[in-house]
Design a protein around this motif. Sequence first.
Motif, PDB file in Angstrom:
ATOM      1  N   GLN A 175       6.782 -13.939  12.552  1.00 12.08           N
ATOM      2  CA  GLN A 175       6.775 -14.291  11.132  1.00 12.08           C
ATOM      3  C   GLN A 175       8.212 -14.451  10.659  1.00 12.08           C
ATOM      4  O   GLN A 175       9.127 -13.831  11.192  1.00 12.08           O
ATOM      5  CB  GLN A 175       6.056 -13.218  10.308  1.00 12.08           C
ATOM      6  CG  GLN A 175       6.800 -11.889  10.249  1.00 12.08           C
ATOM      7  CD  GLN A 175       6.051 -10.823   9.483  1.00 12.08           C
ATOM      8  OE1 GLN A 175       5.011 -10.372   9.930  1.00 12.08           O
ATOM      9  NE2 GLN A 175       6.597 -10.408   8.345  1.00 12.08           N
ATOM     10  N   GLN A 192       8.085  -5.266  -0.389  1.00 17.03           N
ATOM     11  CA  GLN A 192       8.323  -5.023   1.024  1.00 17.03           C
ATOM     12  C   GLN A 192       7.852  -6.227   1.838  1.00 17.03           C
ATOM     13  O   GLN A 192       6.787  -6.770   1.574  1.00 17.03           O
ATOM     14  CB  GLN A 192       7.536  -3.771   1.444  1.00 17.03           C
ATOM     15  CG  GLN A 192       7.544  -3.465   2.922  1.00 17.03           C
ATOM     16  CD  GLN A 192       8.850  -2.889   3.399  1.00 17.03           C
ATOM     17  OE1 GLN A 192       9.458  -2.084   2.710  1.00 17.03           O
ATOM     18  NE2 GLN A 192       9.283  -3.301   4.562  1.00 17.03           N
ATOM     19  N   VAL A 193       8.666  -6.657   2.809  1.00 15.68           N
ATOM     20  CA  VAL A 193       8.218  -7.708   3.721  1.00 15.68           C
ATOM     21  C   VAL A 193       7.080  -7.100   4.540  1.00 15.68           C
ATOM     22  O   VAL A 193       7.264  -6.072   5.190  1.00 15.68           O
ATOM     23  CB  VAL A 193       9.361  -8.189   4.656  1.00 15.68           C
ATOM     24  CG1 VAL A 193       8.827  -9.167   5.688  1.00 15.68           C
ATOM     25  CG2 VAL A 193      10.485  -8.808   3.844  1.00 15.68           C
ATOM     26  N   PRO A 194       5.879  -7.678   4.483  1.00 13.86           N
ATOM     27  CA  PRO A 194       4.743  -7.077   5.188  1.00 13.86           C
ATOM     28  C   PRO A 194       4.830  -7.274   6.702  1.00 13.86           C
ATOM     29  O   PRO A 194       5.434  -8.235   7.175  1.00 13.86           O
ATOM     30  CB  PRO A 194       3.540  -7.818   4.618  1.00 13.86           C
ATOM     31  CG  PRO A 194       4.076  -9.132   4.180  1.00 13.86           C
ATOM     32  CD  PRO A 194       5.504  -8.891   3.751  1.00 13.86           C
ATOM     33  N   ASP A 195       4.236  -6.344   7.435  1.00 16.77           N
ATOM     34  CA  ASP A 195       4.155  -6.444   8.891  1.00 16.77           C
ATOM     35  C   ASP A 195       2.853  -7.153   9.225  1.00 16.77           C
ATOM     36  O   ASP A 195       1.772  -6.589   9.116  1.00 16.77           O
ATOM     37  CB  ASP A 195       4.183  -5.049   9.509  1.00 16.77           C
ATOM     38  CG  ASP A 195       4.169  -5.076  11.028  1.00 16.77           C
ATOM     39  OD1 ASP A 195       4.176  -6.173  11.610  1.00 16.77           O
ATOM     40  OD2 ASP A 195       4.147  -3.994  11.626  1.00 16.77           O
ATOM     41  N   TYR A 231       9.505  -8.892   9.814  1.00 17.32           N
ATOM     42  CA  TYR A 231       9.306  -7.544   9.280  1.00 17.32           C
ATOM     43  C   TYR A 231      10.399  -6.625   9.824  1.00 17.32           C
ATOM     44  O   TYR A 231      10.758  -6.694  10.995  1.00 17.32           O
ATOM     45  CB  TYR A 231       7.933  -7.001   9.687  1.00 17.32           C
ATOM     46  CG  TYR A 231       7.805  -5.517   9.441  1.00 17.32           C
ATOM     47  CD1 TYR A 231       7.582  -5.024   8.162  1.00 17.32           C
ATOM     48  CD2 TYR A 231       7.954  -4.604  10.481  1.00 17.32           C
ATOM     49  CE1 TYR A 231       7.485  -3.666   7.927  1.00 17.32           C
ATOM     50  CE2 TYR A 231       7.868  -3.243  10.255  1.00 17.32           C
ATOM     51  CZ  TYR A 231       7.635  -2.776   8.971  1.00 17.32           C
ATOM     52  OH  TYR A 231       7.568  -1.430   8.734  1.00 17.32           O
TER      53      TYR A 231
END
Length: 158
Positions: free
Chosen positions: A123, A80-83, A127
């Motif tokens: 980023q 998962q693309v982290p927040d 996210y």
Amino acid sequence: MLPPQVQMPDLMDVSLRQAEAILQTYGLRTGELIYKPDLARNAVLAQHYRGKEIKPGTPVKKGSAIDLVLGDGLGNTLVQVPDLLGLTLLEALVVLKGSELNKGAVIPDASVRDSSSARVYRQLPAYAPGSLMSQGESVDLFLTASPEKIKTDSSERK
């Protein structure tokens, strides 16, 4: 007259550079380099002779080419693309490490005087719920010391 034979060395888990040196020592040549998804970049995952896997200790003609299957350094595991929005740089790095992702570029805006107190306001990749990326890939972090910028950007994405 037939060329002399040598025993196939064990190249598993050594680096490409080491494997090439070992092959040369045994009088063998490096053949084709085949890359497969694996976190270990340029680590030998398998050794092949004439298209088939060859076990260490198997006799092989001196001068033969040995193909090497190597890790590409990325792996094929999706995470998962982290927040990371609102986190300090140190907190963001801990999250990235836990996800087996790498720190990409760290870009502070003009408000940042001390990166230890700055927070992530953007980023790349961004996210989004359910968005995935491969382990080993990098995430670029944009830092700010301006609380307004963090609130504005994080409220816009939700």
